[in-house]
Design a protein around this motif. Sequence first.
Motif, PDB file in Angstrom:
ATOM      1  N   LEU A  73       8.904  10.979 -22.764  1.00 51.07           N
ATOM      2  CA  LEU A  73       8.441  11.219 -21.532  1.00 51.07           C
ATOM      3  C   LEU A  73       6.978  10.739 -21.055  1.00 51.07           C
ATOM      4  O   LEU A  73       6.827  10.100 -20.161  1.00 51.07           O
ATOM      5  N   TRP A  74       6.098  10.974 -22.066  1.00 52.52           N
ATOM      6  CA  TRP A  74       4.743  10.747 -21.890  1.00 52.52           C
ATOM      7  C   TRP A  74       4.679   9.016 -21.754  1.00 52.52           C
ATOM      8  O   TRP A  74       4.219   8.655 -20.771  1.00 52.52           O
ATOM      9  N   ARG A  75       5.438   8.374 -22.541  1.00 54.54           N
ATOM     10  CA  ARG A  75       5.717   6.983 -22.551  1.00 54.54           C
ATOM     11  C   ARG A  75       6.279   6.355 -21.288  1.00 54.54           C
ATOM     12  O   ARG A  75       5.952   5.521 -20.660  1.00 54.54           O
ATOM     13  N   LEU A  76       7.184   7.377 -20.907  1.00 48.87           N
ATOM     14  CA  LEU A  76       8.103   6.714 -19.691  1.00 48.87           C
ATOM     15  C   LEU A  76       7.214   6.676 -18.548  1.00 48.87           C
ATOM     16  O   LEU A  76       7.279   5.956 -17.784  1.00 48.87           O
ATOM     17  N   VAL A  77       6.441   7.993 -18.069  1.00 44.79           N
ATOM     18  CA  VAL A  77       5.987   8.092 -17.069  1.00 44.79           C
ATOM     19  C   VAL A  77       4.748   7.171 -16.954  1.00 44.79           C
ATOM     20  O   VAL A  77       4.318   6.575 -15.782  1.00 44.79           O
ATOM     21  N   ASN A  78       4.159   6.899 -18.069  1.00 48.47           N
ATOM     22  CA  ASN A  78       3.012   6.142 -17.939  1.00 48.47           C
ATOM     23  C   ASN A  78       3.446   4.435 -17.836  1.00 48.47           C
ATOM     24  O   ASN A  78       2.605   3.556 -17.542  1.00 48.47           O
ATOM     25  N   TRP A  79       4.518   4.281 -18.222  1.00 54.80           N
ATOM     26  CA  TRP A  79       5.245   3.066 -17.851  1.00 54.80           C
ATOM     27  C   TRP A  79       5.627   2.800 -16.425  1.00 54.80           C
ATOM     28  O   TRP A  79       5.486   1.854 -15.837  1.00 54.80           O
ATOM     29  N   MET A  80       6.004   3.988 -15.901  1.00 52.74           N
ATOM     30  CA  MET A  80       6.540   4.035 -14.552  1.00 52.74           C
ATOM     31  C   MET A  80       5.162   3.625 -13.447  1.00 52.74           C
ATOM     32  O   MET A  80       5.391   2.783 -12.715  1.00 52.74           O
ATOM     33  N   ILE A  81       3.990   3.925 -13.984  1.00 59.86           N
ATOM     34  CA  ILE A  81       3.143   3.727 -13.062  1.00 59.86           C
ATOM     35  C   ILE A  81       2.390   2.366 -13.081  1.00 59.86           C
ATOM     36  O   ILE A  81       1.531   2.090 -12.262  1.00 59.86           O
ATOM     37  N   GLU A  82       2.942   1.520 -14.126  1.00 58.95           N
ATOM     38  CA  GLU A  82       2.337   0.171 -14.251  1.00 58.95           C
ATOM     39  C   GLU A  82       2.640  -0.890 -13.103  1.00 58.95           C
ATOM     40  O   GLU A  82       3.327  -0.579 -12.325  1.00 58.95           O
ATOM     41  N   GLN A 129      -8.361  -0.038 -10.162  1.00 60.57           N
ATOM     42  CA  GLN A 129      -6.913   0.056 -10.021  1.00 60.57           C
ATOM     43  C   GLN A 129      -6.065   0.398 -11.017  1.00 60.57           C
ATOM     44  O   GLN A 129      -5.479   1.553 -10.882  1.00 60.57           O
ATOM     45  N   ASP A 130      -6.377   0.079 -12.244  1.00 58.21           N
ATOM     46  CA  ASP A 130      -5.466   0.438 -13.451  1.00 58.21           C
ATOM     47  C   ASP A 130      -6.049   1.776 -13.697  1.00 58.21           C
ATOM     48  O   ASP A 130      -5.032   2.923 -14.018  1.00 58.21           O
ATOM     49  N   ARG A 131      -7.130   2.134 -13.289  1.00 61.24           N
ATOM     50  CA  ARG A 131      -7.604   3.612 -13.633  1.00 61.24           C
ATOM     51  C   ARG A 131      -7.027   4.653 -12.690  1.00 61.24           C
ATOM     52  O   ARG A 131      -6.726   5.680 -13.196  1.00 61.24           O
ATOM     53  N   VAL A 132      -6.679   4.129 -11.462  1.00 60.83           N
ATOM     54  CA  VAL A 132      -6.225   5.190 -10.538  1.00 60.83           C
ATOM     55  C   VAL A 132      -4.522   5.235 -10.843  1.00 60.83           C
ATOM     56  O   VAL A 132      -4.079   6.226 -10.952  1.00 60.83           O
ATOM     57  N   ASN A 133      -3.958   4.050 -11.101  1.00 55.40           N
ATOM     58  CA  ASN A 133      -2.562   4.344 -11.825  1.00 55.40           C
ATOM     59  C   ASN A 133      -2.360   5.193 -12.805  1.00 55.40           C
ATOM     60  O   ASN A 133      -1.531   5.963 -13.137  1.00 55.40           O
ATOM     61  N   SER A 134      -3.386   4.682 -13.889  1.00 57.44           N
ATOM     62  CA  SER A 134      -3.399   5.852 -15.035  1.00 57.44           C
ATOM     63  C   SER A 134      -3.692   7.247 -14.573  1.00 57.44           C
ATOM     64  O   SER A 134      -3.143   8.103 -15.343  1.00 57.44           O
TER      65      SER A 134
END
Lengths: 461, 595
Positions: free
Chosen positions: B490-499, B576-581
């Motif tokens: 799930l860590w991988r998944l949610v971090n992929w969702m915000i890309e 912007q990447d930082r906000v998504n992350s």
Amino acid sequence: MSRCHCQTTRRGFVTGCSAAIAALAGSRFNSLAFAQGGNPNDEILVVLFLRGGQDGLNLVIPTGGFDRGRYQALRPNLAIPAAVAAARPLGSLPGPDGAVALGLHPAAAPLFDLYQDGRLAVAVACGMSANERSHFDSMTWMELGTPGVGNTSSGWLTRHLASASNLPPQMLMPSVSIGGLQALSQLGSYETVAMGSPYDFSLSTGPWSARTAQRVALRNLYEGDTTWLHQAGVQALDAVDIVELYASGGYVPLPGAVYPDTWFGDNLKTIAQFIKLDLGLRIATLDLGGWDHHESEVVNGSPTQGIFADLVDELSRGLAAFWADLDDPAVNFPNQRLTLVVMSEFGRRAYENDATGTDHGHGNNLLVLSGHAIGGLHGTWPGLREELLNEGDLEVTTDFRRVLSEIVVRRLANPRLDLVFPGYTGYQPLGVVTGVDLGVGEPIFSDGFETGDTRNWIVGP
Amino acid sequence: MFFAPSPRPPRLYSRPTGVPARAPAPLPGSEYPLASAMRRKRPRLGPGPPDLPPVRPPLGVLVYTRAGFGHRGSELAAFDALGGTDAERLAAWVTQQLQPAAIADTECDAKLAAGAYATLGKSYTQLWQDHFVADNDWDERIQPATETELATWTRAVYSKRQLLESLVHFWHNHFNVYAYEFVEGPMWVHWDRDVIRAHALGNFRLLLEAVCKAPAMLVYLDNFVNFAEDQAGYSNENFARELLELHVLGAAASYGRIPRSQVPLDPQGRPLGYCEEDVQDVARALTGWTFDIDWESWRWGGGNSGQFVWVDSLHSTEAKRILGVDLPAGRTAQVDGRHLLDVIAAHPATGRFLATKLCRRLVGDFPPPELIDSAAALWTSLWQSPTQISQVIRHILVERPEFALTWGEKIKRPFEIAVSALRAMGTGVRFYQQVPAPPDWNDWHPDFQRTASLHWMFESAGQVVFGWHPPNGHPDLRGAWQCSTPRVALWRLVNWMIETDDDGNGRFAGIVPWTLATLPAGERSANAVVDLWLWRIFHHGVPAADRAQLVEFLSQGFNPDLDLPLATNDWPYYWQDRVNSLVGLIFMSPEFLWR
């Protein structure tokens, strides 16, 4: 066709929680005097659980004697022809109706090679007398190591890791559970890492520019507090770090090791990879499911084809590849330190049913593949005469804990069977592996251990 | 905008007292941070540090998290407007949610329509003919299952009828069937729509009968080949065993292989539970409950219509006895089976088992006995009421105090993590597939690519929707889901969702555009952005140390009160990447997991 695939299965029996732990007066284990082991033990134990109830009677097959006739009568459609099974003879055992010659299913040819090399011990008619023919109860009792009791809050492998005194204080990844959620035999084990594939076990998503900082921040978030959730998160992070640093470069098995191209084959490969990475791995668990054949174990009228044969083939090729892969001089032949146990929650009915399948049974084989195996047939053949069957199933003549405890003592050099299998007494090795029978200690505490009442007996937070 | 009109959300600091703000200093000898982290963790064999319960959030957040799939949009404001006190709001919300047909669900309906799920509206016969008999490719065979799965994600994310969707999820788990199979797949729409959804808030006895008649369950647990031994020479007790053990009375009420006469009785003289002989007789009572499939229908001269049928010629005519009740000899399959279902549905052990599972789903992993007792008694007393399930749900949520007072006794399972993240980030995507899939991935519709990738990543967590093989269903205890497999997946998944893609378009949501639209220019400091997103996701305070960690992450070493240049995403800071992350990090944090 329906069948219980039982790829991953867990029933929640975690009864440990802070209130219960607080009720324990101090830590019981800290005041025990463990046997001071000599050299640290570097043996590896892999436990492969065949989910669904493997049809042991069609894997290790009577090929001669009175029981051959009974076998054919019990299984008119399913019986493996005597000549076919006798082509891979395992030897014979004395039985109540004379000696019974046993042979191996043709699809298990790779296992037969290991058998001929003396690497494979086959213990017949193993199991537990407390068997309700329910998958979930049987798997639970076997994995928790407490037949008849389903709410023990630790698995038997957890208790081994907790009680072993001959392990180095620092191991990167001592215990893994490959292929799904954490195995019940490792219930309560905080040092066990559960994962599917190592390639997915990484923090490799999200904008790359922020990944490093995010990794640091994530660790700080989970290390900042002390609930069980935070601890579990830190443990997961540690595991990810290890896998990403050491195991993400792809893995190439030895040329002679050809794993089946299946989920099972991949999981075996992962375990082999971790063993060779020298992370201190001692315990690994994995499953092979799909053995619950209530119908159609044969195809085209041939009992040597069909789903059972396919699974036996996958199992055998997998184990043979695993063995060959670990026969690796570059890492000092880890297969010499390996013991792999193949177990199932029960066997299947001696009688075939009307759908050319079999129903849930009782006694089953336990296979032990080891660098220190005493190859050959072991155990007591119970016989297939009607009166000798347990409600139509092969009787259990050897408690499964007898074989597992022998491995724990002789290979893992852990004499604390009173802790690993509470309530199991009378250690009596069957002789499946070589090793020293360390003095199996008398229980030091009298509350709960001898009676096998494990509900108050909690390992870990 | 979703929150009350104030220029910016308040600073949120709150933490329980006595908790250190940072982890203790590294142990001596651990100069390398990684080495200290890799110290072998022996399980703590005794009392550990006390479990510090997380702070309970506002009631709306609690309600949506545990009785739904997480809050979304203006739902919390609407919840607060339901009354003047928490008790009033909760009662009103539950009343509304227990009448799902009266809740307008236009957005969800639009998303379902956009998904173009061709099979969801098909009749039983159409499903049977088009997807089973037609014997097309596998993808078309199981299309009813895959489309129902997509609809399940859609409803969980977009539906306003959150309590209904929660209960549907519960019943699918309780009557677990593995969907992606030869007969189960084609008939899955019927299973989901006409069996589970139709009865989810209704009456358990009716739900039971629908379950017993559905081809999905008949095949999954083999009852379709359960015949009278003396007629067909073959019976199959698989379903009977699991019916008692997993669906109705529960394993706790099993007395195993003791003789029937030894099963203890309650003060009314009724057996407290079931034994092996009961299982055998339940199997006999259900003989002949099968359906018209030509694999088996030759036994009774049937055809291949797929319709459920009671085959009396293959029904056991012996006398049976179940839980102390006699089923006389010589009766029909219909009469015997229905009598059996009456007996087990009315038995108090059933009430206890179902009450325990519902309380476990809605309140905590180990619900207090008085709550279970109360719900169980009500369940059993209402066994013939058409609104039995609704009334027991209301009892657990509103009439008992525990629901509103409990927090952090459970953690989210993978599906709940994924869905609540999608809801919190304000997604608008549709869940889409193409059947058959185009051979070349590049020809797949982008929505299909996104949906497929979501599935592949979600699979690793071990909770594929309708994808649990054994009949016990996904476990509902935190012990099963705290191991590393689902955590890392799930860590991988949610971090992929915000890309986002190269053009800055969010894969699932426009995180940066929303941030820019909500915070006026000049007021987009790290502190403000963190507080904005903490408010949007949690609506209450998180521990101060955690908040500080998030601010430190976002600010990249700059003064956290300075306005950040979020309109661009340039080297070297990629703001912007930082906000998504940051949003991904919040979804990965322990705070997001509590339930």
